[in-house]
Write a protein that holds these residues in place. Structure first.
Motif, PDB file in Angstrom:
ATOM      1  N   TYR A   1       0.935  -1.357  -0.010  1.00  0.00           N
ATOM      2  CA  TYR A   1      -0.131   0.180   0.030  1.00  0.00           C
ATOM      3  C   TYR A   1       0.793   1.343  -0.238  1.00  0.00           C
ATOM      4  N   GLU A   2       2.002   1.302   0.938  1.00  0.00           N
ATOM      5  CA  GLU A   2       2.883   2.573   0.801  1.00  0.00           C
ATOM      6  C   GLU A   2       3.452   2.733  -0.583  1.00  0.00           C
ATOM      7  N   VAL A   3       3.836   1.618  -1.227  1.00  0.00           N
ATOM      8  CA  VAL A   3       4.422   1.749  -2.521  1.00  0.00           C
ATOM      9  C   VAL A   3       3.412   2.443  -3.582  1.00  0.00           C
ATOM     10  N   TYR A   4       2.406   1.801  -3.495  1.00  0.00           N
ATOM     11  CA  TYR A   4       1.179   2.066  -4.337  1.00  0.00           C
ATOM     12  C   TYR A   4       0.971   3.898  -4.274  1.00  0.00           C
ATOM     13  N   SER A   5       0.845   3.819  -2.807  1.00  0.00           N
ATOM     14  CA  SER A   5       0.400   5.457  -2.511  1.00  0.00           C
ATOM     15  C   SER A   5       1.361   6.461  -3.409  1.00  0.00           C
ATOM     16  N   TYR A   6       2.649   6.175  -3.367  1.00  0.00           N
ATOM     17  CA  TYR A   6       3.673   7.050  -4.094  1.00  0.00           C
ATOM     18  C   TYR A   6       3.246   6.758  -5.823  1.00  0.00           C
ATOM     19  N   GLU A   7       3.131   5.664  -6.165  1.00  0.00           N
ATOM     20  CA  GLU A   7       2.698   5.452  -7.627  1.00  0.00           C
ATOM     21  C   GLU A   7       1.461   6.271  -7.851  1.00  0.00           C
ATOM     22  N   ALA A   8       0.392   6.052  -7.191  1.00  0.00           N
ATOM     23  CA  ALA A   8      -0.867   6.630  -7.386  1.00  0.00           C
ATOM     24  C   ALA A   8      -0.698   8.278  -7.597  1.00  0.00           C
ATOM     25  N   TYR A   9       0.234   9.022  -6.652  1.00  0.00           N
ATOM     26  CA  TYR A   9       0.518  10.514  -6.804  1.00  0.00           C
ATOM     27  C   TYR A   9       1.078  10.541  -8.367  1.00  0.00           C
TER      28      TYR A   9
ATOM     29  N   ASP B   1     -10.164  13.107  27.625  1.00  0.00           N
ATOM     30  CA  ASP B   1      -9.464  14.247  27.264  1.00  0.00           C
ATOM     31  C   ASP B   1      -9.248  14.459  25.924  1.00  0.00           C
ATOM     32  N   ARG B   2      -9.904  13.801  24.839  1.00  0.00           N
ATOM     33  CA  ARG B   2      -9.766  14.017  23.497  1.00  0.00           C
ATOM     34  C   ARG B   2     -10.594  13.473  22.483  1.00  0.00           C
ATOM     35  N   LEU B   3     -10.927  14.008  21.406  1.00  0.00           N
ATOM     36  CA  LEU B   3     -11.639  13.480  20.367  1.00  0.00           C
ATOM     37  C   LEU B   3     -10.525  13.195  19.162  1.00  0.00           C
ATOM     38  N   GLN B   4     -10.600  12.025  18.597  1.00  0.00           N
ATOM     39  CA  GLN B   4      -9.708  11.832  17.488  1.00  0.00           C
ATOM     40  C   GLN B   4     -10.152  11.139  16.360  1.00  0.00           C
ATOM     41  N   VAL B   5      -9.923  11.587  15.330  1.00  0.00           N
ATOM     42  CA  VAL B   5     -10.654  11.008  14.032  1.00  0.00           C
ATOM     43  C   VAL B   5      -9.370  10.700  13.166  1.00  0.00           C
ATOM     44  N   ILE B   6      -9.415   9.141  12.927  1.00  0.00           N
ATOM     45  CA  ILE B   6      -8.595   8.558  12.016  1.00  0.00           C
ATOM     46  C   ILE B   6      -9.070   8.003  10.706  1.00  0.00           C
ATOM     47  N   ASN B   7      -8.321   8.436   9.585  1.00  0.00           N
ATOM     48  CA  ASN B   7      -8.568   8.074   8.295  1.00  0.00           C
ATOM     49  C   ASN B   7      -7.299   7.399   7.513  1.00  0.00           C
ATOM     50  N   SER B   8      -7.717   6.219   6.807  1.00  0.00           N
ATOM     51  CA  SER B   8      -6.568   5.657   6.226  1.00  0.00           C
ATOM     52  C   SER B   8      -5.930   6.412   4.926  1.00  0.00           C
ATOM     53  N   GLY B   9      -4.730   6.486   4.742  1.00  0.00           N
ATOM     54  CA  GLY B   9      -3.953   7.407   3.875  1.00  0.00           C
ATOM     55  C   GLY B   9      -3.269   8.614   4.632  1.00  0.00           C
ATOM     56  N   GLY B  10      -1.984   8.548   4.310  1.00  0.00           N
ATOM     57  CA  GLY B  10      -1.367   9.838   5.106  1.00  0.00           C
ATOM     58  C   GLY B  10      -1.496  11.239   4.366  1.00  0.00           C
ATOM     59  N   LEU B  11      -0.452  11.923   4.410  1.00  0.00           N
ATOM     60  CA  LEU B  11      -0.751  13.160   3.599  1.00  0.00           C
ATOM     61  C   LEU B  11      -0.681  12.814   2.327  1.00  0.00           C
ATOM     62  N   TYR B  12      -1.213  13.355   1.566  1.00  0.00           N
ATOM     63  CA  TYR B  12      -1.138  13.278   0.017  1.00  0.00           C
ATOM     64  C   TYR B  12      -0.167  14.140  -0.893  1.00  0.00           C
ATOM     65  N   GLY B  13       0.431  13.942  -1.464  1.00  0.00           N
ATOM     66  CA  GLY B  13       1.477  14.559  -2.444  1.00  0.00           C
ATOM     67  C   GLY B  13       2.667  15.381  -1.871  1.00  0.00           C
ATOM     68  N   LYS B  14       2.657  16.642  -1.881  1.00  0.00           N
ATOM     69  CA  LYS B  14       4.123  17.386  -1.473  1.00  0.00           C
ATOM     70  C   LYS B  14       3.673  17.991  -0.259  1.00  0.00           C
TER      71      LYS B  14
ATOM     72  N   ARG C   1      -1.838  25.457  -0.276  1.00  0.00           N
ATOM     73  CA  ARG C   1      -2.760  24.779  -1.247  1.00  0.00           C
ATOM     74  C   ARG C   1      -2.181  23.259  -1.203  1.00  0.00           C
ATOM     75  N   PRO C   2      -2.938  22.567  -0.744  1.00  0.00           N
ATOM     76  CA  PRO C   2      -2.372  20.956  -0.940  1.00  0.00           C
ATOM     77  C   PRO C   2      -2.743  20.407  -2.290  1.00  0.00           C
ATOM     78  N   ASP C   3      -2.383  19.257  -2.574  1.00  0.00           N
ATOM     79  CA  ASP C   3      -2.717  18.399  -3.682  1.00  0.00           C
ATOM     80  C   ASP C   3      -4.123  17.607  -3.022  1.00  0.00           C
ATOM     81  N   THR C   4      -5.180  17.508  -4.473  1.00  0.00           N
ATOM     82  CA  THR C   4      -6.551  16.942  -3.500  1.00  0.00           C
ATOM     83  C   THR C   4      -6.177  15.160  -4.014  1.00  0.00           C
ATOM     84  N   ARG C   5      -6.371  14.465  -3.005  1.00  0.00           N
ATOM     85  CA  ARG C   5      -6.446  12.942  -3.348  1.00  0.00           C
ATOM     86  C   ARG C   5      -7.687  12.523  -4.113  1.00  0.00           C
TER      87      ARG C   5
END
Length: 475
Positions: free
Chosen positions: A142-150, A327-340, A350-354
């Protein structure tokens, strides 16, 4: 790196007695290490690269043992660098410590469009590595694919799901959406059929519903994409696994399904239901109800998770997760930061849009503005509520957004003198966080920074305050 910098780095290694995210040591007094490709890959695949120091032996309490031949080791390391794809270009430095030669190889981080850097001898899948603490770990597919997808501009939100009939989409919702498209996209209002609009906007691909189309318009998206949903829990404590007074693991535990818009509203309702509420009487005698978390900030972090999560086949079995603690609310989603984009630039550039197709659909539906204003809005809402800023991080390919409530603010009971005593030798951010037991953001902004401002603590690299190699020491 200058010779004096390398001498200083070796002293720091001996003081800390450990390798780090950006630093590796090799003995090399009996010859050049034959397997460097894992470190060459992992350092190249992180933004700030890393440094390999040859001539320091970890097994001998980080003593300087020197290298067998400073000239030859540079040649042999460079030969291994040429076996990487793309080729790694190290920067070498040589210094003398106690009449022994020490050699460093600085490995630059490569642009994201060239990642992953891998060892050609075993290929991209097995030869790509990522740095985790002081070790080099093989990248997942998946990590390899993430780079290739971008790099290849793969749009997973626009992929068609062939076994989903068009009839499963709500025709009334599609009709309303088409009218909105014609109203807001003037070019679609003339000489473009309704079927063409759905194709152009990514709802359909060759007549087949896409992931984005299903999530926005299906009568029940999870009938076809069961894990593209939200799981939400309220934990009776501050860590997963803590039990309540009756032995319960969760105070509340639900699976939230439906379209993106439906899940968003139901998730907000879950947070409100499980939040504490304060009633405050102001000086004029008026009653004011105060939420535990600003509802606008809650909406934004949930919406961001739904819009920007990874929708590839590699994450089909991973729902968005909402976890509420004392003490907190956390929201977690698959996929790290996208792009640069980097974590410290979130909300500033302005970020890249996945998922551009899904974001565009939701903009037409008025679910999101799609103007990258979410994180600034979150931070302003938290500030106005007198709470700590939201904290964002990436862990093992997942993105974490965390809101802290007022319980957190008075929690650290240590004294400034404790921090100063701990920093009698230079300490990293990770070491400081472990010492305080608080989040990284809380540690640095609420504990460390005031000591820097007062002159009690100083930076070892003041000209680069955000450097990963930064250390903090008592002034």
């Amino acid at each position: 790196m200058q010779e004096r910098d390398l001498v200083s780095l070796v002293k720091q290694i001996q003081s800390n007695r450990c390798e780090t995210q950006y630093l590796e040591v090799k003995a090399a007094h009996e010859g050049c290490p034959k397997r460097l490709y894992d470190s060459l890959s992992s350092f190249s695949n992180q933004d700030e690269g890393g440094t390999i120091v040859f001539g320091v032996d970890e097994t001998l309490n980080y003593d300087v043992v020197g290298v067998y031949d400073a000239q030859d080791i540079q040649k042999k390391v460079n030969e291994q660098c040429k076996e990487m794809e793309p080729c790694v270009r190290p920067l070498f430095t040589v210094c003398t410590i106690d009449d022994k030669k020490v050699v460093s190889a600085e490995i630059p981080g490569v642009e994201i469009v060239h990642r992953p850097v891998f060892y050609k001898g075993i290929g991209r899948i097995k030869g790509s590595f990522v740095r985790v603490g002081d070790s080099d770990e093989p990248m997942s597919e998946y990590e390899v694919y993430s780079y290739e997808a971008y790099r290849k501009h793969i749009r997973d939100d626009a992929r068609p799901i062939s076994d989903v009939p068009v009839q499963s989409l709500s025709q009334s919702d599609l009709d309303e959406y088409i009218q909105q498209c014609k109203k807001e996209r003037k070019n679609l209002a003339v000489n473009v059929s309704n079927a063409e609009i759905l194709e152009l906007m990514g709802v359909l691909h060759s007549g087949v519903p896409t992931v984005a189309g299903i999530l926005a318009f299906s009568k029940y998206p999870q009938g076809y994409l069961p894990q593209f949903c939200i799981t939400a829990v309220r934990i009776p404590g501050k860590e997963m696994g803590e039990l309540g007074n009756s032995g319960e693991r969760f105070i509340d535990n639900v699976r939230i399904t439906g379209t993106i818009a439906q899940m968003l509203e139901d998730a907000i309702s879950f947070v409100q239901k499980n939040s504490r509420h304060k009633t405050i009487i102001d000086k004029d005698g008026r009653r004011i109800d105060k939420e535990e978390y600003p509802i606008v900030a809650v909406r934004e972090i949930i919406l961001n998770a739904l819009v920007h999560r990874d929708y590839s086949i590699y994450s089909e079995n991973v729902p968005v997760r909402i976890e509420m603690y004392d003490d907190r609310l956390q929201v977690i989603n698959s996929g790290g930061l996208y792009g640069k984009i980097a974590l410290n630039n979130l909300g500033k550039v302005r970020p890249d849009t996945r998922n551009a197709v899904l974001a565009n659909i939701l903009e037409i539906l008025k679910v999101t503005e799609n103007r990258y204003s979410g994180i600034p809005t979150i931070q302003k809402e938290m500030q106005d509520a007198g709470l700590l800023p939201a904290e964002f991080s990436v862990r093992h390919g997942e993105f974490y957004a965390i809101l802290y409530n007022s319980v957190t603010e008075q929690e650290y009971s240590g004294k400034p003198s404790d921090i100063l005593a701990f920093c009698s030798v230079p300490r990293s951010r990770a070491e400081l966080q472990a010492f305080t037991g608080k989040s990284r953001f809380y540690t640095m902004s609420r504990i460390v920074q005031p000591l820097i401002n007062s002159g009690s603590l100083k930076l070892t690299i003041p000209e680069k305050p955000q450097s990963s190699k930064q250390r903090y020491v008592k002034a």
